[in-house]
Write a protein that holds these residues in place. Structure first.
Motif, PDB file in Angstrom:
ATOM      1  N   GLU A  50      31.089  60.746  98.418  1.00 51.93           N
ATOM      2  CA  GLU A  50      29.627  60.633  98.455  1.00 51.93           C
ATOM      3  C   GLU A  50      29.132  60.497  99.898  1.00 51.93           C
ATOM      4  N   ARG A  51      29.839  59.681 100.691  1.00 49.52           N
ATOM      5  CA  ARG A  51      29.423  59.491 102.102  1.00 49.52           C
ATOM      6  C   ARG A  51      29.548  60.804 102.874  1.00 49.52           C
TER       7      ARG A  51
ATOM      8  N   LYS B 215      26.671  63.049 101.954  1.00 45.03           N
ATOM      9  CA  LYS B 215      25.416  62.584 102.560  1.00 45.03           C
ATOM     10  C   LYS B 215      25.382  62.899 104.052  1.00 45.03           C
TER      11      LYS B 215
ATOM     12  N   HIS C 253      21.657  64.746  99.180  1.00 47.30           N
ATOM     13  CA  HIS C 253      21.120  63.434  98.788  1.00 47.30           C
ATOM     14  C   HIS C 253      21.372  63.104  97.316  1.00 47.30           C
TER      15      HIS C 253
ATOM     16  N   GLU D 276      21.467  55.258  96.413  1.00 49.58           N
ATOM     17  CA  GLU D 276      22.123  55.041  97.729  1.00 49.58           C
ATOM     18  C   GLU D 276      22.888  53.721  97.789  1.00 49.58           C
ATOM     19  N   ASN D 277      22.250  52.630  97.323  1.00 49.84           N
ATOM     20  CA  ASN D 277      22.826  51.283  97.514  1.00 49.84           C
ATOM     21  C   ASN D 277      23.585  50.782  96.285  1.00 49.84           C
TER      22      ASN D 277
END
Length: 256
Positions: free
Chosen positions: A63-64, A67, A72, A98-99
């Motif tokens: 995922e990172r 991104k 997104h 995101e978090n």
């Protein structure tokens, strides 16, 4: 520190508040065996928490990476129920915020049923979007299980309320307009795929439990349609239902 009882120290270590560093220092010098035992238990618990946190961070690497490349809305996709003799194949697509943080999140097969159900509720409440695709046993017989799994996955993607711009898929390549990566054992390598595996598995298990009320003799609520000895015996004794996959050998051999 001697004025604290063992039960008070237990509350200090395992209560809701984080253990104070000064208190920990004092506890290390407390000669009582009970205190040292509690301290050892606390240290093991903290080590486990650290490992679970590190595992979660490792599972965000794909995922990172996405991104960092400008994507997104990353959807994780997985299916449940490719191997059973009965019931549908179910896929899920999940876009996490995101978090998002859910320590212990992993491949649904590695979790207990109660943990899966707990995580299901968290994912459904916190995900940006969840889509589900369900393909019946009859359609599995028509197009084969691999094609049915892919169709369920594509249906799940189409059911997302938020349009994804990248897909992380567990082991399968899809014919899709979206860029994607197919990850072998993705459900234990990516949080998005792990989340999808939980949604797919819990959704399918609920469907199989509902089917077991209509066809109790096959034990679907316990075996989820897999070919357990009890299920195979029931097939021989009662024959097949409309929910059985007639293209699967053990079912085909039970058709009288």
């Amino acid at each position: 520190m001697g004025k604290y009882t063992i039960s008070e120290i237990e509350q200090l270590l395992f209560g809701k508040e984080e253990a104070n560093k000064e208190i920990l220092k004092v506890l290390k010098n407390d000669s009582r065996k009970g205190v040292q035992k509690l301290l050892l238990k606390w240290e093991r618990q903290e080590e486990l928490k650290k490992q679970v946190h590190e595992q979660f961070v490792n599972m965000t690497s794909f995922e990172r990476k996405c991104k960092s490349e400008g994507f997104h809305n990353i959807a994780g996709i997985d299916e449940a129920g490719r191997g059973p003799l009965a019931g549908p194949v179910v896929a899920a697509a999940v876009i996490l915020p995101e978090n998002f943080y859910l320590p212990g999140l992993n491949d649904s097969k590695k979790l207990t049923e109660s943990k899966r159900e707990e995580y299901f509720e968290v994912i459904m409440a916190e995900a940006l979007s969840v889509g589900v695709g369900i393909i019946s046993a009859a359609e599995i017989d028509e197009i084969n299980i691999l094609q049915a799994s892919k169709k369920a996955m594509l249906t799940a993607v189409n059911e997302l309320a938020v349009t994804p711009d990248y897909l992380l898929i567990d082991a399968v390549k899809l014919d899709t307009p979206y860029p994607f990566e197919a990850l072998i054992k993705g459900d234990s390598r990516s949080i998005s795929i792990a989340a999808a595996s939980i949604i797919a598995k819990v959704t399918r298990d609920k469907l199989m439990k509902e089917l077991s009320l209509v066809h109790p003799q096959y034990g679907f609520g316990a075996n989820m349609g897999y070919g357990t000895p009890e299920h195979l015996n029931a097939l021989r004794e009662h024959g097949v239902t409309e929910h059985h996959r007639k293209s699967f050998a053990p079912v085909r051999e039970s058709i009288h």
